[in-house]
Write a protein that holds these residues in place. Structure first.
Motif, PDB file in Angstrom:
ATOM      1  N   ARG A  81       0.827  -1.214   0.000  1.00 36.90           N
ATOM      2  CA  ARG A  81       0.000   0.000   0.000  1.00 36.90           C
ATOM      3  C   ARG A  81       0.860   1.262   0.000  1.00 36.90           C
ATOM      4  O   ARG A  81       0.380   2.332   0.341  1.00 36.90           O
ATOM      5  CB  ARG A  81      -0.915   0.001   1.219  1.00 36.90           C
ATOM      6  CG  ARG A  81      -1.822  -1.222   1.312  1.00 36.90           C
ATOM      7  CD  ARG A  81      -2.652  -1.216   2.578  1.00 36.90           C
ATOM      8  NE  ARG A  81      -1.831  -1.221   3.783  1.00 36.90           N
ATOM      9  CZ  ARG A  81      -2.325  -1.382   5.022  1.00 36.90           C
ATOM     10  NH1 ARG A  81      -3.628  -1.543   5.197  1.00 36.90           N
ATOM     11  NH2 ARG A  81      -1.524  -1.391   6.062  1.00 36.90           N
ATOM     12  N   SER A  87      -8.070   8.600   0.411  1.00 38.39           N
ATOM     13  CA  SER A  87      -9.369   8.103  -0.024  1.00 38.39           C
ATOM     14  C   SER A  87     -10.364   8.340   1.107  1.00 38.39           C
ATOM     15  O   SER A  87     -10.010   8.846   2.181  1.00 38.39           O
ATOM     16  CB  SER A  87      -9.292   6.613  -0.369  1.00 38.39           C
ATOM     17  OG  SER A  87      -8.932   5.846   0.769  1.00 38.39           O
ATOM     18  N   TRP A  88     -11.613   7.965   0.866  1.00 38.34           N
ATOM     19  CA  TRP A  88     -12.632   8.176   1.890  1.00 38.34           C
ATOM     20  C   TRP A  88     -12.339   7.333   3.136  1.00 38.34           C
ATOM     21  O   TRP A  88     -12.523   7.791   4.268  1.00 38.34           O
ATOM     22  CB  TRP A  88     -13.989   7.813   1.312  1.00 38.34           C
ATOM     23  CG  TRP A  88     -15.116   8.010   2.294  1.00 38.34           C
ATOM     24  CD1 TRP A  88     -15.778   7.056   3.000  1.00 38.34           C
ATOM     25  CD2 TRP A  88     -15.686   9.255   2.685  1.00 38.34           C
ATOM     26  NE1 TRP A  88     -16.732   7.617   3.805  1.00 38.34           N
ATOM     27  CE2 TRP A  88     -16.707   8.978   3.633  1.00 38.34           C
ATOM     28  CE3 TRP A  88     -15.449  10.587   2.323  1.00 38.34           C
ATOM     29  CZ2 TRP A  88     -17.479   9.973   4.218  1.00 38.34           C
ATOM     30  CZ3 TRP A  88     -16.213  11.582   2.906  1.00 38.34           C
ATOM     31  CH2 TRP A  88     -17.210  11.275   3.853  1.00 38.34           C
ATOM     32  N   GLU A  89     -11.879   6.101   2.973  1.00 42.68           N
ATOM     33  CA  GLU A  89     -11.583   5.238   4.104  1.00 42.68           C
ATOM     34  C   GLU A  89     -10.261   5.610   4.773  1.00 42.68           C
ATOM     35  O   GLU A  89     -10.106   5.396   5.984  1.00 42.68           O
ATOM     36  CB  GLU A  89     -11.549   3.776   3.658  1.00 42.68           C
ATOM     37  CG  GLU A  89     -12.890   3.243   3.166  1.00 42.68           C
ATOM     38  CD  GLU A  89     -12.814   1.780   2.772  1.00 42.68           C
ATOM     39  OE1 GLU A  89     -11.697   1.219   2.847  1.00 42.68           O
ATOM     40  OE2 GLU A  89     -13.856   1.215   2.397  1.00 42.68           O
ATOM     41  N   HIS A  90      -9.332   6.129   4.009  1.00 38.25           N
ATOM     42  CA  HIS A  90      -8.019   6.526   4.539  1.00 38.25           C
ATOM     43  C   HIS A  90      -7.761   7.969   4.089  1.00 38.25           C
ATOM     44  O   HIS A  90      -7.148   8.215   3.049  1.00 38.25           O
ATOM     45  CB  HIS A  90      -6.929   5.591   4.024  1.00 38.25           C
ATOM     46  CG  HIS A  90      -7.156   4.150   4.379  1.00 38.25           C
ATOM     47  ND1 HIS A  90      -6.834   3.615   5.605  1.00 38.25           N
ATOM     48  CD2 HIS A  90      -7.714   3.134   3.656  1.00 38.25           C
ATOM     49  CE1 HIS A  90      -7.156   2.331   5.638  1.00 38.25           C
ATOM     50  NE2 HIS A  90      -7.690   2.019   4.468  1.00 38.25           N
ATOM     51  N   GLY A  93      -4.250   8.850   3.201  1.00 36.94           N
ATOM     52  CA  GLY A  93      -3.535   7.889   2.376  1.00 36.94           C
ATOM     53  C   GLY A  93      -2.581   7.032   3.191  1.00 36.94           C
ATOM     54  O   GLY A  93      -2.770   6.816   4.395  1.00 36.94           O
TER      55      GLY A  93
END
Length: 311
Positions: A81, A87-90, A93
């Motif tokens: 990763r 992102s929306w979940e992280h 990043g």
């Protein structure tokens, strides 16, 4: 013919007693509010102070209870990763090791604030005591303490910190805080000395001495409360300066070291990725700048509120 205006004209007729005199309105008992009460009211009406205080409280909550902000383990890394964008979940990043960058940022608030708070308390105790004794006793006490202050004041702050931390060869929260105290107490000592010199000649201080007040009572009960305001303002601004100093020393390689999490480490490890992945540098820098700026704004607001000449 009887006079109807005579209150005793008709026998057996009750005469209404005269109405009771209205008591005079009580004089206003509102006393002049103290300096701190006036300052509190002004600060609560200052939007800049309120916004800066809210930001600082949020950062403090990150440091004290990071689980309120994230359940992600900052050491749960996966190289597959590496440097994945936000992102929306992280939302922040992943960093160059594949660790959740948001959790690193949240947990990085604790060591930065710990160092700043411990160092600020240290300079308040050391510098405040030196300035209080020098200003109150004067004479040879003032001469010795002032010369010691001048010696430490002449040491370059950044260069001295680098030298001390290089010699110590053990970089952690306590060693950084001690170095910052050793190099940072001089200004607050001068501020306190000047405040004490202007306060010890006041009438109420002289009256207390004439009534038999000892040195301890005169210093801590009569002089210190009147002289502490400038020190509080400077200490608030210094909190932000020490947060910045920790990040600077860590960036230069003499501060905190991995696997410790701090904003300075995040900046140091990801500066080389700025052109391709700028968010790796912008997120910790944004948190650092916001925290330092908030402490400075709070200090400026305190200065304006505690100085009657600026109202």
């Amino acid at each position: 013919m009887s006079d109807s205006t005579n209150p005793t004209a008709t026998a057996g007729t009750e005469v209404a007693p005269p109405p009771p005199e209205r008591a005079p309105a009580p004089a206003s008992t509102e006393r002049n509010a103290s300096l701190w009460a006036d300052a509190r009211r002004q600060l609560l009406r200052d939007p800049v102070f309120i916004v800066a205080s809210i930001y600082v409280l949020l950062v403090v909550s990150m440091a004290v209870v990071p689980t309120l902000w994230t359940r992600q383990d900052p050491r749960d890394c996966n190289v597959q990763r590496t440097r994945i964008p936000p992102s929306w979940e992280h939302p922040f990043g992943f960093n160059n090791l594949g660790c959740d960058y948001y959790s690193h940022a949240i947990h990085g608030a604790r060591p930065s604030l710990q160092i700043a708070i411990f160092a600020t308390l240290g300079i308040i105790i050391l510098g405040g005591a030196a300035g209080l004794f020098a200003g109150y006793f004067g004479g040879w006490v003032d001469a010795i303490l002032s010369r010691i202050t001048d010696i430490f004041f002449s040491l370059p702050f950044l260069l001295g910190a680098i030298v001390f931390l290089t010699v110590i060869k053990q970089q952690n929260v306590w060693t950084l805080a001690i170095v910052l105290v050793v190099l940072g107490w001089t200004t607050i000592a001068r501020i306190m000395r000047g405040s004490v010199l202007s306060s010890k000649g006041l009438d109420y201080v002289q009256a207390a001495k004439a009534m038999g007040a000892g040195h301890g009572r005169s210093m801590f009960r009569h002089i210190l409360p009147n002289a502490v305001a400038p020190m509080v303002v400077y200490a608030t601004i210094t909190l932000g300066a020490f947060v910045s100093a920790e990040a600077t020393l860590t960036y230069l390689g003499v501060g905190l070291q991995p696997p410790e999490e701090s904003w300075g480490i995040m900046i140091s490890q990801h500066q080389v990725y700025f052109l391709d992945h700028p968010w790796l540098l912008l997120f910790p820098c944004g948190l650092l700048v916001g925290t330092v700026l908030s402490f400075i704004l709070i200090g400026d607001a305190l200065r304006d509120a505690l100085d009657p000449k600026l109202r």
